[in-house]
Motif scaffolding. Structure first.
Motif, PDB file in Angstrom:
ATOM      1  N   PRO A  21     -97.456  58.399 -18.774  1.00  0.00           N
ATOM      2  CA  PRO A  21     -97.121  58.702 -20.168  1.00  0.00           C
ATOM      3  C   PRO A  21     -96.707  57.440 -20.927  1.00  0.00           C
ATOM      4  N   LEU A  22     -97.187  57.321 -22.158  1.00  0.00           N
ATOM      5  CA  LEU A  22     -96.889  56.161 -22.994  1.00  0.00           C
ATOM      6  C   LEU A  22     -95.988  56.514 -24.173  1.00  0.00           C
ATOM      7  N   ALA A  23     -96.137  57.735 -24.712  1.00  0.00           N
ATOM      8  CA  ALA A  23     -95.355  58.162 -25.873  1.00  0.00           C
ATOM      9  C   ALA A  23     -95.254  59.681 -25.881  1.00  0.00           C
ATOM     10  N   VAL A  24     -94.176  60.172 -26.482  1.00  0.00           N
ATOM     11  CA  VAL A  24     -93.922  61.607 -26.582  1.00  0.00           C
ATOM     12  C   VAL A  24     -93.679  61.949 -28.039  1.00  0.00           C
ATOM     13  N   ARG A  25     -94.378  62.966 -28.541  1.00  0.00           N
ATOM     14  CA  ARG A  25     -94.145  63.454 -29.905  1.00  0.00           C
ATOM     15  C   ARG A  25     -93.286  64.703 -29.806  1.00  0.00           C
ATOM     16  N   GLY A  52     -94.058  70.979 -11.340  1.00  0.00           N
ATOM     17  CA  GLY A  52     -95.208  70.125 -11.575  1.00  0.00           C
ATOM     18  C   GLY A  52     -94.866  68.712 -11.173  1.00  0.00           C
ATOM     19  N   ILE A  53     -95.391  67.758 -11.896  1.00  0.00           N
ATOM     20  CA  ILE A  53     -95.089  66.355 -11.657  1.00  0.00           C
ATOM     21  C   ILE A  53     -93.959  65.962 -12.610  1.00  0.00           C
ATOM     22  N   ARG A  54     -92.863  65.455 -12.042  1.00  0.00           N
ATOM     23  CA  ARG A  54     -91.730  65.044 -12.867  1.00  0.00           C
ATOM     24  C   ARG A  54     -91.752  63.528 -13.021  1.00  0.00           C
ATOM     25  N   TYR A  55     -91.783  63.097 -14.268  1.00  0.00           N
ATOM     26  CA  TYR A  55     -91.720  61.682 -14.608  1.00  0.00           C
ATOM     27  C   TYR A  55     -90.304  61.387 -15.083  1.00  0.00           C
ATOM     28  N   THR A  56     -89.610  60.506 -14.381  1.00  0.00           N
ATOM     29  CA  THR A  56     -88.308  60.050 -14.837  1.00  0.00           C
ATOM     30  C   THR A  56     -88.583  58.857 -15.736  1.00  0.00           C
ATOM     31  N   ARG A  58     -87.510  56.248 -19.220  1.00  0.00           N
ATOM     32  CA  ARG A  58     -86.500  55.693 -20.100  1.00  0.00           C
ATOM     33  C   ARG A  58     -87.123  55.668 -21.498  1.00  0.00           C
ATOM     34  N   ILE A  59     -86.481  56.385 -22.409  1.00  0.00           N
ATOM     35  CA  ILE A  59     -86.933  56.462 -23.796  1.00  0.00           C
ATOM     36  C   ILE A  59     -85.746  56.108 -24.673  1.00  0.00           C
ATOM     37  N   ARG A  60     -85.893  55.065 -25.462  1.00  0.00           N
ATOM     38  CA  ARG A  60     -84.824  54.581 -26.349  1.00  0.00           C
ATOM     39  C   ARG A  60     -83.520  54.355 -25.570  1.00  0.00           C
ATOM     40  N   GLY A  61     -83.656  53.810 -24.364  1.00  0.00           N
ATOM     41  CA  GLY A  61     -82.503  53.474 -23.547  1.00  0.00           C
ATOM     42  C   GLY A  61     -81.880  54.633 -22.791  1.00  0.00           C
ATOM     43  N   GLN A  62     -82.406  55.843 -22.973  1.00  0.00           N
ATOM     44  CA  GLN A  62     -81.863  57.026 -22.299  1.00  0.00           C
ATOM     45  C   GLN A  62     -82.832  57.510 -21.223  1.00  0.00           C
ATOM     46  N   GLN A  63     -82.291  57.886 -20.069  1.00  0.00           N
ATOM     47  CA  GLN A  63     -83.131  58.442 -19.012  1.00  0.00           C
ATOM     48  C   GLN A  63     -83.388  59.912 -19.290  1.00  0.00           C
ATOM     49  N   THR A  64     -84.640  60.320 -19.170  1.00  0.00           N
ATOM     50  CA  THR A  64     -85.001  61.717 -19.391  1.00  0.00           C
ATOM     51  C   THR A  64     -86.128  62.105 -18.446  1.00  0.00           C
ATOM     52  N   TYR A  65     -86.263  63.403 -18.212  1.00  0.00           N
ATOM     53  CA  TYR A  65     -87.345  63.917 -17.385  1.00  0.00           C
ATOM     54  C   TYR A  65     -88.442  64.473 -18.279  1.00  0.00           C
ATOM     55  N   LEU A  66     -89.661  64.119 -17.942  1.00  0.00           N
ATOM     56  CA  LEU A  66     -90.853  64.618 -18.606  1.00  0.00           C
ATOM     57  C   LEU A  66     -91.703  65.252 -17.516  1.00  0.00           C
ATOM     58  N   ARG A  72    -100.098  70.882 -19.161  1.00  0.00           N
ATOM     59  CA  ARG A  72     -99.178  70.879 -20.306  1.00  0.00           C
ATOM     60  C   ARG A  72     -97.939  70.054 -19.971  1.00  0.00           C
ATOM     61  N   TRP A  73     -97.461  69.305 -20.955  1.00  0.00           N
ATOM     62  CA  TRP A  73     -96.254  68.491 -20.805  1.00  0.00           C
ATOM     63  C   TRP A  73     -95.074  69.234 -21.410  1.00  0.00           C
ATOM     64  N   PHE A  74     -93.908  69.139 -20.747  1.00  0.00           N
ATOM     65  CA  PHE A  74     -92.696  69.689 -21.344  1.00  0.00           C
ATOM     66  C   PHE A  74     -91.480  68.855 -20.985  1.00  0.00           C
ATOM     67  N   VAL A  75     -90.445  69.011 -21.800  1.00  0.00           N
ATOM     68  CA  VAL A  75     -89.141  68.402 -21.548  1.00  0.00           C
ATOM     69  C   VAL A  75     -88.110  69.523 -21.524  1.00  0.00           C
ATOM     70  N   GLU A  76     -86.944  69.220 -20.988  1.00  0.00           N
ATOM     71  CA  GLU A  76     -85.840  70.175 -20.972  1.00  0.00           C
ATOM     72  C   GLU A  76     -85.000  69.939 -22.225  1.00  0.00           C
ATOM     73  N   LYS A  77     -84.764  70.992 -22.974  1.00  0.00           N
ATOM     74  CA  LYS A  77     -83.968  70.883 -24.199  1.00  0.00           C
ATOM     75  C   LYS A  77     -82.737  71.754 -24.037  1.00  0.00           C
ATOM     76  N   LYS A  78     -81.602  71.174 -24.331  1.00  0.00           N
ATOM     77  CA  LYS A  78     -80.372  71.952 -24.269  1.00  0.00           C
ATOM     78  C   LYS A  78     -80.308  72.863 -25.471  1.00  0.00           C
ATOM     79  N   GLU A  79     -80.036  74.130 -25.198  1.00  0.00           N
ATOM     80  CA  GLU A  79     -79.828  75.080 -26.297  1.00  0.00           C
ATOM     81  C   GLU A  79     -78.412  74.917 -26.809  1.00  0.00           C
ATOM     82  N   LYS A  80     -78.265  75.005 -28.112  1.00  0.00           N
ATOM     83  CA  LYS A  80     -76.938  74.907 -28.701  1.00  0.00           C
ATOM     84  C   LYS A  80     -76.193  76.204 -28.428  1.00  0.00           C
ATOM     85  N   PRO A  81     -74.905  76.106 -28.094  1.00  0.00           N
ATOM     86  CA  PRO A  81     -74.143  77.333 -27.855  1.00  0.00           C
ATOM     87  C   PRO A  81     -74.064  78.169 -29.119  1.00  0.00           C
ATOM     88  N   ALA A  82     -74.062  79.476 -28.935  1.00  0.00           N
ATOM     89  CA  ALA A  82     -73.957  80.390 -30.079  1.00  0.00           C
ATOM     90  C   ALA A  82     -72.607  80.199 -30.760  1.00  0.00           C
TER      91      ALA A  82
END
Length: 85
Positions: A21-25, A52-56, A58-66, A72-82
């Protein structure tokens, strides 16, 4: 609880059959360059479900999983508490 967010990914297909992966929209249309891929391995998303395949990455200095789940590509998004009244 976290949820899956399917994202658009620009990727390079390598001669050995690998995908890099090179970029994420993001869902709001913002394009984030992948600074570096730190690790690639088969893995499950323990927070959002799926596997699937997990890519660890670094995006903008932060580590994230893709994740690449089949085609299909996905990321984990934290849901805001109600908000409680």
């Amino acid at each position: 609880m976290d949820c899956k967010v399917y994202v658009e990914v620009t990727a390079s297909f390598l001669p050995d059959g690998g995908v890099m992966p090179l970029a994420v929209r993001w869902e709001d249309g913002t394009l984030y360059q992948v600074d570096r891929v730190l690790d690639v391995r088969p893995a499950a998303s323990l927070k959002a479900g799926g596997c699937g395949i997990r890519y660890t990455c670094r995006i903008r200095g932060q580590q994230t999983y893709l994740f690449l789940d089949a085609d299909r590509w996905f990321v984990e998004k934290k849901e805001k508490p109600a908000h409680r009244a």
